[in-house]
Design an enzyme around this catalytic site. Structure first.
Site, PDB file in Angstrom:
ATOM      1  CB  THR A  60      -0.943   0.013   1.230  1.00 43.53           C
ATOM      2  OG1 THR A  60      -1.877   1.086   1.079  1.00 43.53           O
ATOM      3  CG2 THR A  60      -0.184   0.201   2.540  1.00 43.53           C
ATOM      4  N   GLY A  61       0.370   2.295  -0.642  1.00 40.40           N
ATOM      5  CA  GLY A  61       0.990   3.611  -0.532  1.00 40.40           C
ATOM      6  C   GLY A  61       2.350   3.765  -1.171  1.00 40.40           C
ATOM      7  CD  GLU A 104      -7.781  -0.447  -5.507  1.00 37.45           C
ATOM      8  OE1 GLU A 104      -8.837   0.021  -5.934  1.00 37.45           O
ATOM      9  OE2 GLU A 104      -6.693  -0.217  -6.040  1.00 37.45           O
ATOM     10  CG  HIS A 116      -5.529   4.053 -11.102  1.00 37.01           C
ATOM     11  ND1 HIS A 116      -5.114   4.579  -9.907  1.00 37.01           N
ATOM     12  CD2 HIS A 116      -6.279   2.957 -10.793  1.00 37.01           C
ATOM     13  CE1 HIS A 116      -5.589   3.846  -8.895  1.00 37.01           C
ATOM     14  NE2 HIS A 116      -6.295   2.839  -9.409  1.00 37.01           N
TER      15      HIS A 116
HETATM   16 ZN   LIG Z   1      -7.320   1.505  -8.062  1.00 35.67          ZN
END
Ligand SMILES: [Zn+2]
Length: 222
Positions: free
Chosen positions: A43-44, A84, A104
């Site tokens: 994450t991150g 996610e 994305h």
């Molecule tokens: Zn996403």
């Protein structure tokens, strides 16, 4: 292939996604199956700068391993997986899935923000896109990382009695997710979606999509 080679392959794929401009900031997450586990990005973190120690291992079987801790659920060792991770776990419920790519990328993300047909997010313009993607279903918007998003994505990837499983979905106002039997296959699907989205935005309403007959002729040709 042993685990450390898999981790290096995953890091290489993350760099490829970053170099292509498919992710920015700490967006996007990618995972790879490793026996009964999945290796997933943390994450991150920016996918362009990951090292071996950053990759997080999680059990694919949640029944035996979920501890009740949220972010740490089913994690083996240290690290905090992408928020996610639920979406990735759901995709591996289909036995042939080896790699899950969620990015994305700009054109696919732009299309995901249009008012599009939920059954088929974009017209099919090229043979490669027809064969590797074809009809691209659109998952309605849910908060990233939510159980609702994981469930909606997982249902489309898995398929059911009336609908075959899909290898790719568009996530409304968010991005794309695709799965493959290997890294190369999953990344090729992501690239086809991004390219078809770019054509769709360039063409506007002037495009001439492939007909159903032309698409049927291509089946199994790639
Ligand atoms: Zn996403």
């Amino acid at each position: 292939m042993d685990t450390s080679e898999r981790i290096l392959e995953l890091i290489e794929l993350c760099r490829r996604a970053y170099d292509k401009g498919f992710v920015s900031g700490s967006g996007g997450n990618i995972s790879l199956k490793d026996g009964g586990d999945m290796l997933i990005t943390p994450t991150g973190r920016n996918l362009g700068v990951l090292a071996e120690r950053d990759i997080v291992r999680m059990r694919l079987s949640r029944k035996r391993n979920v501890t009740g801790r949220d972010k740490g659920a089913a994690v083996i060792g240290s690290g905090v997986p992408s928020q996610e991770w639920r979406m990735h776990l759901r995709c591996y419920e289909r036995a042939d899935v080896v790699c899950v790519v969620h990015v994305h990328s700009p054109h696919a993300s732009a299309v995901s923000c249009l008012d599009i047909d939920p059954d088929c997010g974009m017209p099919v313009y090229t043979p490669g896109y027809s064969v590797r993607v074809g009809r691209l279903p659109v998952v309605p918007y849910f908060r990233p990382g939510s159980a609702e998003l994981a469930s909606a994505v997982g249902d489309l990837i898995a398929g059911g009695a009336t609908a075959p499983g899909r290898n790719s979905v568009l996530l409304a106002n968010h991005g794309l997710l695709c799965v493959g039997a290997g890294i190369e296959q999953a990344m090729n699907i992501a690239e086809e979606i991004e390219e078809n989205a770019r054509l769709f935005l360039l063409l506007g309403d002037r495009g001439r999509p492939l007909s159903e007959t032309q698409q049927a002729e291509l089946a199994g040709k790639y």
